[in-house]
Design a protein around this motif. Structure first.
Motif, PDB file in Angstrom:
ATOM      1  N   LEU A 225       0.825  -1.211   0.000  1.00 51.13           N
ATOM      2  CA  LEU A 225       0.000   0.000   0.000  1.00 51.13           C
ATOM      3  C   LEU A 225       0.859   1.262   0.000  1.00 51.13           C
ATOM      4  N   SER A 226       1.987   1.193   0.675  1.00 45.29           N
ATOM      5  CA  SER A 226       2.887   2.347   0.731  1.00 45.29           C
ATOM      6  C   SER A 226       3.430   2.686  -0.652  1.00 45.29           C
ATOM      7  N   GLU A 227       3.809   1.666  -1.408  1.00 49.69           N
ATOM      8  CA  GLU A 227       4.323   1.896  -2.770  1.00 49.69           C
ATOM      9  C   GLU A 227       3.237   2.481  -3.662  1.00 49.69           C
ATOM     10  N   LYS A 228       2.026   1.931  -3.535  1.00 44.41           N
ATOM     11  CA  LYS A 228       0.908   2.441  -4.329  1.00 44.41           C
ATOM     12  C   LYS A 228       0.608   3.900  -3.989  1.00 44.41           C
ATOM     13  N   LEU A 229       0.590   4.197  -2.691  1.00 51.72           N
ATOM     14  CA  LEU A 229       0.293   5.561  -2.268  1.00 51.72           C
ATOM     15  C   LEU A 229       1.368   6.530  -2.744  1.00 51.72           C
ATOM     16  N   SER A 230       2.627   6.111  -2.667  1.00 48.79           N
ATOM     17  CA  SER A 230       3.723   6.964  -3.136  1.00 48.79           C
ATOM     18  C   SER A 230       3.559   7.292  -4.616  1.00 48.79           C
ATOM     19  N   ASP A 231       3.142   6.287  -5.391  1.00 45.68           N
ATOM     20  CA  ASP A 231       2.946   6.484  -6.825  1.00 45.68           C
ATOM     21  C   ASP A 231       1.802   7.464  -7.098  1.00 45.68           C
ATOM     22  N   TYR A 232       0.649   7.260  -6.437  1.00 44.79           N
ATOM     23  CA  TYR A 232      -0.492   8.153  -6.637  1.00 44.79           C
ATOM     24  C   TYR A 232      -0.177   9.562  -6.149  1.00 44.79           C
ATOM     25  N   SER A 233       0.521   9.650  -5.024  1.00 41.75           N
ATOM     26  CA  SER A 233       0.869  10.960  -4.475  1.00 41.75           C
ATOM     27  C   SER A 233       1.786  11.723  -5.435  1.00 41.75           C
ATOM     28  N   TYR A 234       2.722  11.011  -6.037  1.00 43.96           N
ATOM     29  CA  TYR A 234       3.637  11.649  -6.997  1.00 43.96           C
ATOM     30  C   TYR A 234       2.862  12.146  -8.216  1.00 43.96           C
ATOM     31  N   ARG A 235       1.964  11.297  -8.723  1.00 45.18           N
ATOM     32  CA  ARG A 235       1.171  11.691  -9.889  1.00 45.18           C
ATOM     33  C   ARG A 235       0.267  12.871  -9.556  1.00 45.18           C
ATOM     34  N   LEU A 236      -0.246  12.882  -8.325  1.00 43.48           N
ATOM     35  CA  LEU A 236      -1.112  13.976  -7.909  1.00 43.48           C
ATOM     36  C   LEU A 236      -0.337  15.294  -7.808  1.00 43.48           C
ATOM     37  N   SER A 237       0.886  15.188  -7.369  1.00 42.00           N
ATOM     38  CA  SER A 237       1.708  16.397  -7.229  1.00 42.00           C
ATOM     39  C   SER A 237       2.074  17.013  -8.581  1.00 42.00           C
ATOM     40  N   LYS A 238       1.971  16.208  -9.633  1.00 40.32           N
ATOM     41  CA  LYS A 238       2.383  16.682 -10.965  1.00 40.32           C
ATOM     42  C   LYS A 238       1.221  17.167 -11.827  1.00 40.32           C
ATOM     43  N   ILE A 239       0.002  17.107 -11.318  1.00 40.16           N
ATOM     44  CA  ILE A 239      -1.130  17.535 -12.157  1.00 40.16           C
ATOM     45  C   ILE A 239      -1.019  19.032 -12.469  1.00 40.16           C
ATOM     46  N   ASN A 240      -1.466  19.334 -13.649  1.00 44.76           N
ATOM     47  CA  ASN A 240      -1.439  20.707 -14.174  1.00 44.76           C
ATOM     48  C   ASN A 240      -0.030  21.237 -14.415  1.00 44.76           C
ATOM     49  N   SER A 241       0.958  20.372 -14.292  1.00 46.15           N
ATOM     50  CA  SER A 241       2.319  20.803 -14.635  1.00 46.15           C
ATOM     51  C   SER A 241       2.523  20.580 -16.128  1.00 46.15           C
TER      52      SER A 241
END
Length: 296
Positions: A225-241
């Motif tokens: 779950l930690s790996e999955k969350l890290s991936d989603y969190s990274y993708r979320l941080s990059k939106i609209n970039s």
């Protein structure tokens, strides 16, 4: 009568010395009685010695199993602490930062605020390690090999608890100095008590093993779950970039999944693996398996 001596000594060589036989003859007690008495004494001592060795061996096995279990619980505790302070904290921060950019994402932002408060409370628990966590085994000179807080977190979610698996200790001297058949009978009763205690110790050894297995399952789910969350969190941080503009529907999906994963990760780290009496909680095992099967 003396022509029987070589045969008797040979037959009793493993249980009686020649000196003991000669002492019996010299005392005019009768060679049969002398040999029988000496053999009974030796047999009683052998029974007692064998029981002592068996108990010592079981205690050593339990000590080793306890240390392995404690170390694994500590490892899980360190893993949880790291995820709380880095992965989960970063994900929540990202949800709040990006969520505040649009009013339609207020629900996720509210959840993130709640999680943020929970993390602060969790961090506060690390300000002190004043709550001692007893060793899984207090007997046989076994000492705790890990920090109290890390063991608490590893086995009991993010709370504190006490756990003791102490086996019953057999007094070193259960026998009185008596002779012949009585001595053998006492030794056999002692050995019987040792067998009972060894069975109890075996139960505790098995409990340590299944406890380690459950901890490993928890570590596997937490890591996944930690790996999955890290991936989603990274993708979320990059939106609209640059080069990463998402539609409103894609944004909603990403926010929802990130928030759901954050909540699931926090819950699995708070899942209690066993009760304070050492009994495993079966529902936790089912919960771990369910999370692994989810399509994130």
């Amino acid at each position: 009568m003396f022509f029987l001596l070589p045969m008797i000594v040979g037959a009793a060589a493993t249980a009686i010395s020649a000196g003991e036989v000669m002492a019996g003859i010299a005392g005019a007690v009768g060679i049969g009685t002398a040999v029988k008495g000496a053999m009974d004494t030796r047999k009683a001592n052998d029974i007692r010695k064998s029981a002592d060795e068996k108990y010592d061996a079981e205690c050593t096995n339990l000590k080793n199993e306890v240390k392995r279990t404690q170390r694994k619980a500590e490892e899980f505790g360190r893993m949880k602490k790291l995820i709380y302070s880095e992965v989960l904290k970063d994900a929540i921060s990202t949800i709040r930062t990006k969520g505040e950019l649009g009013k339609e994402l207020n629900l996720n932002t509210c959840v993130a605020k709640i999680l943020e408060k929970d993390i602060e409370r969790f961090k506060h628990r690390f300000s002190s390690e004043t709550t001692p966590f007893p060793s899984l085994v207090k007997s046989c000179g076994i000492e705790p090999v890990m920090s109290s807080m890390m063991q608490n977190i590893g086995l009991f979610g993010s709370g504190t608890a006490s756990l003791s698996f102490a086996p019953f200790i057999i007094p070193s001297m259960l026998m009185t100095l008596i002779n012949g058949n009585q001595k053998i009978a006492e030794s056999e009763r002692f050995a019987g008590k040792v067998d009972v205690e060894c069975e109890r110790i075996e139960t505790k050894i098995e409990l340590c093993r299944v406890l380690r297995k459950r901890i490993l399952e928890g570590m596997k789910v937490t890591g996944y779950l930690s790996e999955k969350l890290s991936d989603y969190s990274y993708r979320l941080s990059k939106i609209n970039s640059a080069g990463n503009v998402l539609s409103d529907e894609e944004k909603h999906t990403l926010f929802d999944r990130t928030t759901t994963l954050a909540v699931a990760l926090k819950k699995v780290m708070e899942a209690v693996i066993c009760k304070t009496d050492g009994t495993l909680i079966e529902s936790t095992d089912k919960y771990f398996k369910k999370l692994m099967k989810e399509d994130w």
